[in-house]
Design an enzyme around this catalytic site. Structure first.
Site, PDB file in Angstrom:
ATOM      1  N   THR D  46       0.867  -1.182   0.000  1.00 32.05           N
ATOM      2  CA  THR D  46       0.000   0.000   0.000  1.00 32.05           C
ATOM      3  C   THR D  46       0.903   1.230   0.000  1.00 32.05           C
ATOM      4  OG1 THR D  46      -1.840   1.152   1.048  1.00 32.05           O
ATOM      5  CG2 THR D  46      -0.350  -0.026   2.531  1.00 32.05           C
ATOM      6  N   GLU D  47       0.574   2.194  -0.862  1.00 29.44           N
ATOM      7  CA  GLU D  47       1.519   3.296  -1.102  1.00 29.44           C
ATOM      8  C   GLU D  47       1.749   4.171   0.121  1.00 29.44           C
ATOM      9  OE1 GLU D  47      -1.264   2.714  -3.056  1.00 29.44           O
ATOM     10  OE2 GLU D  47      -1.965   4.619  -3.922  1.00 29.44           O
ATOM     11  N   ASN D  48       0.846   4.084   1.106  1.00 31.66           N
ATOM     12  CA  ASN D  48       1.065   4.838   2.333  1.00 31.66           C
ATOM     13  C   ASN D  48       2.024   4.133   3.282  1.00 31.66           C
ATOM     14  OD1 ASN D  48      -1.339   3.194   2.289  1.00 31.66           O
ATOM     15  ND2 ASN D  48      -1.826   3.930   4.341  1.00 31.66           N
ATOM     16  N   SER D  88       8.383   4.430  -0.076  1.00 33.68           N
ATOM     17  CA  SER D  88       7.280   3.697  -0.687  1.00 33.68           C
ATOM     18  C   SER D  88       7.168   4.030  -2.171  1.00 33.68           C
ATOM     19  CB  SER D  88       5.970   4.037   0.023  1.00 33.68           C
ATOM     20  OG  SER D  88       4.911   3.274  -0.497  1.00 33.68           O
TER      21      SER D  88
END
Lengths: 209, 219, 219, 209
Positions: D46-48, D88
């Site tokens: 997940t990009e977060n 990320s």
């Protein structure tokens, strides 16, 4: 009297502001650490990935996963932090270190630094992190002898050796005098065992009053 | 794709003549000595090696150099008290040297791993390192344009891995490992210990498993 | 220089009208709500806010927007189901918006903190984001030139700090905090707990103390 | 029969290679996670700032420090790792994710993706991480309905909506057909409840045999 190496290291240590984040270069600057009091809150950075570096230790206490930039074994102080090389040099290049102290072959009156290469044709060039420190630290201080063994001044009008960084040095600490460098020029901050007149006579650099 | 756990010789078997190999370590701290030994046994030559130093003493990288497998060194600090193997090859004209400031070495590999095409860097402006290079003034400051350094293979040493390939390092032996892991097509990590999945603290993982292709346990 | 531990209002007292303030958080995860509340009380206006989103609900960043203190938002994702405060201001023409892809937002702040003058980025090539921007083909791929985003102040939320200012985060609340801490002149971190020096694992510190100027404990 | 949303999600899940590192976009692609077997070894990004993301959970189990890109609470799987946003997106941009699956307004026959902006003058633009994923993932797959509510095809000769990324989409999964896109063009990989002839007639895109 001219300062001995120990006195010079103590002098530099005394000028480092309380709480500063500091990188001490390979060689003589490493000895400054011994003169920093724990109360000062000065935190040492080593470019191989650590803040909160302690003292150099002997082989018998060595942990070879814990070394300084000169690859000597060191200790870890409480509050230390480890990080990788890209993060370490981001810290340096990004202007987060308050002070770095390096040795030098030459410093120019304009603050140019030459400390990585003598220009000798058969020398194997090696730069390490010196150019990154020169470009990145808020203040670059030099600690060196003022004269070569053959008596040539190392504070010069213009460096004849290849540069490490341009207009980056703000202070030069030597055994006979301390110099501050800014846009106006070079000012003698203190002398040790040498008359101001003799100092001026032995340097080709104009000294501000 | 899934990280494999293999022996050292199997790990390096795909290294080809002419490859660029990123080799971790700052001096001996973090140097993957057993992986380098396997690379010597494997036999690939004409290599370009990217590493901070150019070998210490007679083991690790120095042994690879002594075996005549390296065409070019890309490093920041080849000249050390115990770098006699490199010194001899260099003075005999038997090896090329590309000298890169240490921070540029790290940042150029980071750029390769991060998909950055090039970056403007203040290091080395006005020095021989910048001669003939593209420069640009941005916000009143001069920068040199620097390009990524990619590896075909990275050989690194970490401390502990889990079976997925997540890595933690030990003290300043971390140095170039995490950056090199991101910058190579195939990353091979030598570790002291492999633990089960779930035993590493997810907050403390330094190199996520996505960057690690092969693990070699060297107790 | 030494990190100070202060109350929230003292921490933000130097924020000036017209400052650029980096505000951590991805939605509410990692948002420094109490520091934003202090900033509202402090009263500085005409601010440029850099944050991934443009406020959620009526608290935190949304409250700062509602108080009319923000001239411009720099963010990647202003439009959310609960971003009614921003939506209203935007449609009324009362706020400027600079839309930045999320990765560029992070990388541009990283560049500011890392002393990189600019970088060539593949994101957004051929899209409206790249229109009128400098591009370059490197190794056959097209990139857009991106510049750093610097903050006068960063307001971030971490999990635990030691008294020196070393920070660890919690799960995905880490998000932009570590990057923003490097990119601002003054970084203020709100943390749930402050422990004595030596209590954090040096291998697991995410933001070293050098990046943190002030700590505010919010239990 | 055309696939329902659940069947479509299962279809995409089945095509993800074992052991792949995968980012599932906001909205419908999120539902793919439910169809991935633990044995597959697929690891979700997940990009977060996380690898090893687990399933979406309800408010009663929510830890609001642990959310996905859509800001829904999720779980952490064994072997997870957290990292900050720059790391990320370096992972995304650097080409380390094997697959990402996103929704779309339009996909062109050349693989252009439009999924962030309808171009409506009063719309508030929001891009999030979509452009970074489009530029960075090794494979960009789209999951969408093939037609708009008013029956317009969303697989088009050229996108009329603003682009998210150029020539990046390699597969399009829809309720009536799956398409593979490469340099040669668009190929129908499978159809569901529609004749090949009818499919071709309803699209302006040339379909390779």
């Amino acid at each position: 009297m001219a300062l001995d190496k120990n006195e010079l290291a103590r002098l530099v240590a005394g000028d480092i502001p309380d709480g500063a984040y500091v990188n001490l270069g390979i060689g003589q600057p490493t000895s400054i650490a011994r003169h920093l009091s724990p109360d000062s809150g000065v935190i040492l950075h080593t470019e191989n990935g650590m803040l909160g570096m302690g003292e150099v230790v002997g082989d018998e206490q060595a942990d070879w996963d814990l070394t300084n930039a000169g690859k000597q074994p060191v200790t870890e102080l409480p509050g230390a932090a480890y990080f990788h090389h890209a993060d370490s040099f981001a810290m340096m290049r990004g202007g987060h270190l308050d002070v770095c102290v390096m040795g030098a072959f030459q410093v120019s009156a304009g603050g140019d630094l030459a400390n990585w290469h003598t220009g000798a044709p058969d020398a194997i060039p090696a730069v390490g992190g010196a150019m990154d420190l020169a470009a990145g630290a808020k203040q670059v201080w030099v600690m060196m002898t003022l004269f070569t063994k053959s008596g040539e001044p190392k504070l010069v009008p213009a460096c004849t050796y290849p540069l490490t960084g341009k207009a980056c040095v703000t202070r030069v600490y030597t055994e006979v005098a301390t110099f501050h460098i800014n846009a106006e020029g070079v000012r003698v901050a203190a002398t040790y065992g040498i008359e101001a007149g003799e100092l001026a006579a032995r340097l080709d650099v104009k000294l501000l009053p | 794709m899934r990280t494999q756990t293999v022996d050292a010789l199997t790990a390096v078997k795909e290294v080809k003549d002419g490859d660029t190999v990123l080799v971790g370590g700052f001096g001996m701290a973090g140097m993957p000595v057993e992986l380098i030994d396997a690379l010597i046994e494997h036999g690939a030559g004409d290599l370009t090696i990217v590493s901070n130093n150019a070998g210490n003493g007679d083991t690790g990288l120095a042994a690879l150099l002594a075996a005549g497998r390296v065409r070019k060194m890309v490093c920041s600090f080849p000249r050390q008290s115990d770098s006699w193997v490199f010194d001899g090859l260099y003075r005999a004209g038997k090896i090329e040297l590309e000298l890169v400031p240490q921070g540029n070495l790290a940042e150029r590999m980071r750029a390769a791993g991060a998909g950055i095409g090039a970056f403007y860097c203040p290091t080395g402006v006005g020095t021989p390192i910048a001669e003939g290079r593209e420069t640009r003034v941005i916000d009143g400051r001069e920068y040199v344009l620097e390009y990524p350094i990619r590896g075909d293979v990275a050989l690194i040493r970490a401390h502990v891995a889990d079976r997925l390939g997540n890595l933690v390092y030990r003290k300043t032996a971390r140095n170039f490992g995490p950056v090199m892991a991101t910058a190579a097509t195939v990353t091979i990590a030598q570790v002291s210990r492999i633990v089960e999945v779930g035993e590493l603290d997810p907050e403390a993982v330094v190199t996520p498993s996505i960057y690690v292709n092969r693990l070699v346990e060297v107790a």
